[in-house]
Motif scaffolding. Structure first.
Motif, PDB file in Angstrom:
ATOM      1  N   GLY A  62      12.984  54.137  27.787  1.00 37.89           N
ATOM      2  CA  GLY A  62      12.845  52.916  28.556  1.00 37.89           C
ATOM      3  C   GLY A  62      13.971  51.925  28.342  1.00 37.89           C
ATOM      4  N   PRO A  68      14.581  56.624  33.009  1.00 35.99           N
ATOM      5  CA  PRO A  68      13.181  56.265  33.255  1.00 35.99           C
ATOM      6  C   PRO A  68      12.831  54.954  32.569  1.00 35.99           C
ATOM      7  CG  PRO A  68      13.313  58.120  31.736  1.00 35.99           C
ATOM      8  CD  PRO A  68      14.705  57.825  32.201  1.00 35.99           C
ATOM      9  N   ARG A  69      11.997  54.161  33.236  1.00 40.22           N
ATOM     10  CA  ARG A  69      11.540  52.885  32.692  1.00 40.22           C
ATOM     11  C   ARG A  69      10.027  52.873  32.671  1.00 40.22           C
ATOM     12  NH1 ARG A  69      14.811  47.963  35.210  1.00 40.22           N
ATOM     13  NH2 ARG A  69      13.486  46.920  33.691  1.00 40.22           N
ATOM     14  N   TYR A  70       9.482  52.043  31.802  1.00 41.32           N
ATOM     15  CA  TYR A  70       8.029  51.909  31.740  1.00 41.32           C
ATOM     16  C   TYR A  70       7.508  51.298  33.029  1.00 41.32           C
ATOM     17  CZ  TYR A  70       7.912  53.099  26.839  1.00 41.32           C
ATOM     18  OH  TYR A  70       8.009  53.782  25.657  1.00 41.32           O
ATOM     19  N   GLU A  71       6.462  51.917  33.562  1.00 37.51           N
ATOM     20  CA  GLU A  71       5.784  51.411  34.750  1.00 37.51           C
ATOM     21  C   GLU A  71       4.365  51.040  34.330  1.00 37.51           C
ATOM     22  OE1 GLU A  71       6.065  54.273  37.946  1.00 37.51           O
ATOM     23  OE2 GLU A  71       8.038  54.898  37.226  1.00 37.51           O
ATOM     24  N   THR A  91       0.655  52.804  30.960  1.00 32.65           N
ATOM     25  CA  THR A  91       2.053  52.947  31.359  1.00 32.65           C
ATOM     26  C   THR A  91       2.324  54.387  31.749  1.00 32.65           C
ATOM     27  OG1 THR A  91       2.765  53.401  29.080  1.00 32.65           O
ATOM     28  CG2 THR A  91       2.988  51.116  29.875  1.00 32.65           C
ATOM     29  N   THR A  92       3.340  54.529  32.573  1.00 31.53           N
ATOM     30  CA  THR A  92       3.911  55.828  32.896  1.00 31.53           C
ATOM     31  C   THR A  92       5.408  55.716  32.655  1.00 31.53           C
ATOM     32  OG1 THR A  92       2.235  56.181  34.597  1.00 31.53           O
ATOM     33  CG2 THR A  92       4.199  57.588  34.684  1.00 31.53           C
ATOM     34  N   ILE A  93       5.962  56.713  32.002  1.00 26.61           N
ATOM     35  CA  ILE A  93       7.410  56.787  31.832  1.00 26.61           C
ATOM     36  C   ILE A  93       7.780  58.263  31.782  1.00 26.61           C
ATOM     37  CG2 ILE A  93       7.282  56.553  29.322  1.00 26.61           C
ATOM     38  CD1 ILE A  93      10.082  55.163  29.521  1.00 26.61           C
TER      39      ILE A  93
END
Length: 128
Positions: A62, A68-71, A91-93
């Motif tokens: 992240g 990829p970044r934290y969603e 979170t999804t990453i």
């Protein structure tokens, strides 16, 4: 009630700042958001202290504007006591999901909101 809602909003804002790659890669910015007594139990099961987290945060997922970044999703909070907020969210990453829980405390206007405790629990792909 408005004061409590403001505290939750401020803690959410601080939580989201900790997901920002610019904060994650800056020891100085991260230090402002982590309580000196900070402890985390990560999704891996590893326990992290304040100093360990500050040292490793720039190398964790992240941290890249291109990668990829934290969603985060479904973030909610509750005031446990004045200056103490509990946040929960997912979170999804990179295709991996986790349920997260954070305790934020504000001991003074000078320090602002700081994360005191964080725990992440992986969500298996087969879980709904």
């Amino acid at each position: 009630m408005r004061a409590e809602a403001d505290e939750v909003d401020e803690a959410i804002e601080a939580e989201l700042r900790l997901m920002d790659p610019n904060v994650r890669t800056s020891r100085g910015l991260a230090r402002q958001l982590l309580d000196p007594e900070f402890v985390e139990v990560g999704a891996s099961g590893q326990r992290w202290s304040y100093e360990q987290m500050l040292a490793e945060l720039p190398n964790m997922p992240g941290n890249s504007k291109e990668g990829p970044r934290y969603e985060p999703s479904d973030m909610t909070g509750v005031v446990l006591a004045p200056g103490c907020v509990h946040l929960t969210y997912e979170t999804t990453i990179g295709g991996r999901r986790a349920r997260r829980s954070s305790l934020w405390r504000k001991r003074s206007e000078e320090t602002g909101w700081q994360m005191y405790y964080h725990q992440a629990t992986p969500i298996p792909p087969e879980a709904e």
